[in-house]
Design an enzyme around this catalytic site. Structure first.
Site, PDB file in Angstrom:
ATOM      1  N   ASN A  61      89.790-120.822 -64.102  1.00  0.00           N
ATOM      2  CA  ASN A  61      89.489-119.719 -65.019  1.00  0.00           C
ATOM      3  C   ASN A  61      90.815-119.147 -65.517  1.00  0.00           C
ATOM      4  O   ASN A  61      91.510-118.452 -64.783  1.00  0.00           O
ATOM      5  CB  ASN A  61      88.679-118.657 -64.256  1.00  0.00           C
ATOM      6  CG  ASN A  61      88.354-117.453 -65.119  1.00  0.00           C
ATOM      7  OD1 ASN A  61      88.817-117.344 -66.265  1.00  0.00           O
ATOM      8  ND2 ASN A  61      87.560-116.545 -64.567  1.00  0.00           N
ATOM      9  N   ARG A 111      86.073-122.276 -67.026  1.00  0.00           N
ATOM     10  CA  ARG A 111      85.439-121.193 -67.764  1.00  0.00           C
ATOM     11  C   ARG A 111      86.042-121.173 -69.172  1.00  0.00           C
ATOM     12  O   ARG A 111      87.259-121.105 -69.328  1.00  0.00           O
ATOM     13  CB  ARG A 111      85.712-119.866 -67.081  1.00  0.00           C
ATOM     14  CG  ARG A 111      85.168-118.724 -67.880  1.00  0.00           C
ATOM     15  CD  ARG A 111      85.625-117.405 -67.352  1.00  0.00           C
ATOM     16  NE  ARG A 111      85.064-116.337 -68.152  1.00  0.00           N
ATOM     17  CZ  ARG A 111      85.696-115.204 -68.406  1.00  0.00           C
ATOM     18  NH1 ARG A 111      86.901-114.996 -67.917  1.00  0.00           N
ATOM     19  NH2 ARG A 111      85.128-114.269 -69.126  1.00  0.00           N
ATOM     20  N   HIS A 157      79.469-112.896 -70.506  1.00  0.00           N
ATOM     21  CA  HIS A 157      79.054-112.847 -69.089  1.00  0.00           C
ATOM     22  C   HIS A 157      77.870-113.774 -68.827  1.00  0.00           C
ATOM     23  O   HIS A 157      77.109-113.565 -67.876  1.00  0.00           O
ATOM     24  CB  HIS A 157      78.614-111.425 -68.669  1.00  0.00           C
ATOM     25  CG  HIS A 157      79.737-110.451 -68.492  1.00  0.00           C
ATOM     26  ND1 HIS A 157      79.573-109.110 -68.727  1.00  0.00           N
ATOM     27  CD2 HIS A 157      81.019-110.609 -68.074  1.00  0.00           C
ATOM     28  CE1 HIS A 157      80.710-108.484 -68.481  1.00  0.00           C
ATOM     29  NE2 HIS A 157      81.613-109.373 -68.094  1.00  0.00           N
ATOM     30  N   ARG A 209      86.919-100.185 -72.130  1.00  0.00           N
ATOM     31  CA  ARG A 209      86.325-100.405 -73.457  1.00  0.00           C
ATOM     32  C   ARG A 209      85.253 -99.363 -73.727  1.00  0.00           C
ATOM     33  O   ARG A 209      84.486 -98.994 -72.833  1.00  0.00           O
ATOM     34  CB  ARG A 209      85.682-101.793 -73.544  1.00  0.00           C
ATOM     35  CG  ARG A 209      86.693-102.904 -73.540  1.00  0.00           C
ATOM     36  CD  ARG A 209      86.005-104.262 -73.650  1.00  0.00           C
ATOM     37  NE  ARG A 209      86.631-105.196 -72.741  1.00  0.00           N
ATOM     38  CZ  ARG A 209      86.007-106.204 -72.141  1.00  0.00           C
ATOM     39  NH1 ARG A 209      84.727-106.436 -72.361  1.00  0.00           N
ATOM     40  NH2 ARG A 209      86.657-106.996 -71.332  1.00  0.00           N
ATOM     41  N   ILE A 231      80.842-102.759 -59.684  1.00  0.00           N
ATOM     42  CA  ILE A 231      80.159-101.462 -59.695  1.00  0.00           C
ATOM     43  C   ILE A 231      78.680-101.646 -59.338  1.00  0.00           C
ATOM     44  O   ILE A 231      78.131-100.926 -58.498  1.00  0.00           O
ATOM     45  CB  ILE A 231      80.296-100.787 -61.081  1.00  0.00           C
ATOM     46  CG1 ILE A 231      81.766-100.529 -61.403  1.00  0.00           C
ATOM     47  CG2 ILE A 231      79.476 -99.500 -61.142  1.00  0.00           C
ATOM     48  CD1 ILE A 231      82.029-100.033 -62.833  1.00  0.00           C
ATOM     49  N   ASN A 261      78.300-102.314 -55.617  1.00  0.00           N
ATOM     50  CA  ASN A 261      78.852-101.366 -54.637  1.00  0.00           C
ATOM     51  C   ASN A 261      78.531 -99.901 -54.857  1.00  0.00           C
ATOM     52  O   ASN A 261      78.626 -99.110 -53.923  1.00  0.00           O
ATOM     53  CB  ASN A 261      80.372-101.497 -54.604  1.00  0.00           C
ATOM     54  CG  ASN A 261      80.800-102.831 -54.063  1.00  0.00           C
ATOM     55  OD1 ASN A 261      80.550-103.140 -52.907  1.00  0.00           O
ATOM     56  ND2 ASN A 261      81.407-103.648 -54.918  1.00  0.00           N
ATOM     57  N   GLU A 298      80.361-116.267 -60.146  1.00  0.00           N
ATOM     58  CA  GLU A 298      80.505-117.073 -61.359  1.00  0.00           C
ATOM     59  C   GLU A 298      81.167-118.413 -61.059  1.00  0.00           C
ATOM     60  O   GLU A 298      80.846-119.426 -61.670  1.00  0.00           O
ATOM     61  CB  GLU A 298      81.321-116.287 -62.401  1.00  0.00           C
ATOM     62  CG  GLU A 298      80.508-115.143 -62.986  1.00  0.00           C
ATOM     63  CD  GLU A 298      81.351-114.063 -63.628  1.00  0.00           C
ATOM     64  OE1 GLU A 298      81.988-113.284 -62.873  1.00  0.00           O
ATOM     65  OE2 GLU A 298      81.389-113.988 -64.860  1.00  0.00           O
TER      66      GLU A 298
HETATM   67  P1  ADP Z   1      86.081-107.605 -62.870  1.00  0.00           P
HETATM   68  O1  ADP Z   1      85.175-107.389 -64.057  1.00  0.00           O
HETATM   69  O2  ADP Z   1      87.520-107.409 -63.173  1.00  0.00           O
HETATM   70  O3  ADP Z   1      85.752-108.873 -62.075  1.00  0.00           O
HETATM   71  P2  ADP Z   1      84.810-106.246 -60.652  1.00  0.00           P
HETATM   72  O4  ADP Z   1      83.494-106.934 -60.835  1.00  0.00           O
HETATM   73  O5  ADP Z   1      85.597-106.561 -59.431  1.00  0.00           O
HETATM   74  O6  ADP Z   1      85.744-106.388 -61.915  1.00  0.00           O
HETATM   75  O7  ADP Z   1      84.503-104.673 -60.678  1.00  0.00           O
HETATM   76  C1  ADP Z   1      85.529-103.741 -60.599  1.00  0.00           C
HETATM   77  C2  ADP Z   1      84.898-102.353 -60.551  1.00  0.00           C
HETATM   78  O8  ADP Z   1      84.077-102.259 -59.372  1.00  0.00           O
HETATM   79  C3  ADP Z   1      85.936-101.252 -60.459  1.00  0.00           C
HETATM   80  O9  ADP Z   1      85.567-100.179 -61.313  1.00  0.00           O
HETATM   81  C4  ADP Z   1      85.821-100.815 -58.996  1.00  0.00           C
HETATM   82  O10 ADP Z   1      86.191 -99.479 -58.786  1.00  0.00           O
HETATM   83  C5  ADP Z   1      84.332-101.004 -58.786  1.00  0.00           C
HETATM   84  N1  ADP Z   1      84.032-100.973 -57.343  1.00  0.00           N
HETATM   85  C6  ADP Z   1      84.395-101.854 -56.394  1.00  0.00           C
HETATM   86  N2  ADP Z   1      84.011-101.408 -55.174  1.00  0.00           N
HETATM   87  C7  ADP Z   1      83.406-100.199 -55.364  1.00  0.00           C
HETATM   88  C8  ADP Z   1      82.786 -99.234 -54.514  1.00  0.00           C
HETATM   89  N3  ADP Z   1      82.731 -99.416 -53.212  1.00  0.00           N
HETATM   90  N4  ADP Z   1      82.264 -98.112 -55.085  1.00  0.00           N
HETATM   91  C9  ADP Z   1      82.324 -97.936 -56.410  1.00  0.00           C
HETATM   92  N5  ADP Z   1      82.887 -98.799 -57.269  1.00  0.00           N
HETATM   93  C10 ADP Z   1      83.418 -99.927 -56.758  1.00  0.00           C
END
Ligand code: ADP
Length: 393
Positions: free
Chosen positions: A9, A85, A174, A235, A325, A328, A379
């Protein structure tokens, strides 16, 4: 022994590589960042750091990381297949394809739609072909899964010549993650994919939401570019198109407006602090009002879009949350779904609080009209599967 699958990727200044075995178990992965800059670096998932010469580009990083996997024995001989990718496949690719000179030309022709990504994806493919000239390489497109969108969902209400002459339409992104949500939900519900209908919310740094009806993408929030739709890390997502004219009147040229909407907006712009949801939640808990407001705007937009996606579905097997997000943040899920009670979504607070990454599961209350699930995205695994399916198909 030909028993590994490589997944590559290439981002504009990064490269991620993952190695899977033939039964799709991940053996290892590594990452190079700040490529092209004086402080380029690389590290593996077991936290080994590798020296990259200042200014190293994708080709050098790939060489270093492939040698690492060869020296540790994870990568033996020629891989079984290599999946890349590729961000934009335009209307040319409805599914993953084995790369040949014609495919390369078409990916290059789509570069005007993804100028930051497609050229660098091509670089990654070329560099990999030099290392493994006899192994089939497969392009897996972010846009391909959304090629089933009906016209009413992909056309903008613009003069039709814009679409006819310049390909201006909603493409969606995505796709690999939303496609994986379909496959995982089908597996968990023990239903054929062709009978599964979902709303899939991928919430990471980039955010998008997709309506999947009977196994096909029928509406999605990202459009011609990944800027449209939900509020994201940096964004803006949707804004009034009249904004550009207004900003021009304030002396901002289009390139500057583009930069601000892509890099300085979203959660970062609203909070004035960070694009990181975890940090924002902590700051909001400590009474930082702009952080709380940023989360509110994020969740309200998400709730609106979940409602909008329902317009494309006849039935709903599940609303699925994924991405950093989505997987989590119990807070984001709860704040969003509290606004959708009219649709009958009801969370089980306990399940919602305890569900985190690495575990897929349901978080809906027994009174909920619809299933609500958290499913960690993968992915790279999806690309590995597509690479093998495409080369052996
Ligand atoms: P990317 O799109 O770069 O792959 P990710 O899927 O890893 O990004 O998502 C990153 C986001 O997930 C960030 O905003 C991060 O703060 C949020 N995040 C990760 N863990 C938590 C958590 N425990 N609580 C809230 N937000 C989280």
């Amino acid at each position: 022994m030909n028993d590994t699958i490589l997944v590559i990727n290439c981002g504009s200044s990064s490269l991620k590589i993952a190695v899977f075995d033939a039964s799709f178990q991940r053996l290892g992965s590594a990452l190079a960042e700040r490529l092209g800059q004086s402080d380029a670096f690389a590290r593996s998932d077991d936290n080994q750091h590798f020296h990259l010469k200042p200014g190293s580009a994708h080709r050098e990083a790939l060489g270093v990381l492939v040698s690492h996997f060869q020296s540790t024995g994870l990568l033996r001989g020629q891989p079984l297949a290599i999946g890349h990718r590729v961000v934009h496949g335009g209307e040319a690719f409805r599914e993953a394809v084995v790369i040949n000179p014609q495919v390369l030309d078409t990916i290059a022709a789509c570069a005007s739609l993804a100028p930051l990504h497609n050229p660098v994806n091509l670089l990654g493919i070329e560099a990999t072909a030099e290392l493994f000239p006899d192994v089939a390489q497969v392009a897996v497109f972010d846009t391909a899964f959304h090629q089933t969108l009906p016209e009413k969902a992909f056309l903008y209400a613009l003069p039709t010549r814009f679409y006819r002459d310049w390909g201006i339409r909603r493409y969606g992104f995505h796709g690999t993650s939303h496609r994986y949500m379909l496959s995982e939900t089908a597996r968990l519900l023990d239903k054929p994919e062709s009978e599964v209908s979902l709303v899939s919310a991928h919430l990471g740094n980039g955010c998008s939401i997709t309506a999947i009806r009977d196994g096909a993408s029928v509406d999605t929030s990202m459009g011609l570019t990944p800027l449209e739709g939900l509020v994201m890390g940096t964004r803006s997502g949707d804004v009034d198109p009249g904004l550009f004219d207004f900003l021009a009147g304030k002396g901002l040229d289009p390139a500057e407006a583009h930069r601000i909407l892509n890099n300085e907006s979203g959660l970062l712009g609203l909070s004035g602090q960070t694009n990181d949801m975890r940090t924002l939640s902590e700051m909001a808990d400590h009474g930082h009002a702009p952080s709380a407001l940023a989360i509110d705007v994020f969740c309200f937009r998400l709730a609106r879009y979940i409602g909008a996606m329902m317009a494309s579905l006849k039935t709903l097997d599940a609303l699925v949350f994924t991405g950093g997000i989505g997987e989590n943040s119990a807070r984001v899920r709860a704040t969003t779904l509290a606004q959708l009670e009219l649709f009958g979504f009801r969370l089980d607070e306990e399940l919602n609080r305890h569900h985190g990454a690495y575990t897929a599961g349901r978080i809906d209350a027994s009174t909920s009209r619809h299933r609500i699930m958290v499913i960690p995205t993968n992915e790279e695994l999806m690309i590995a599967r597509e690479a093998v399916a495409t080369t052996s198909g």
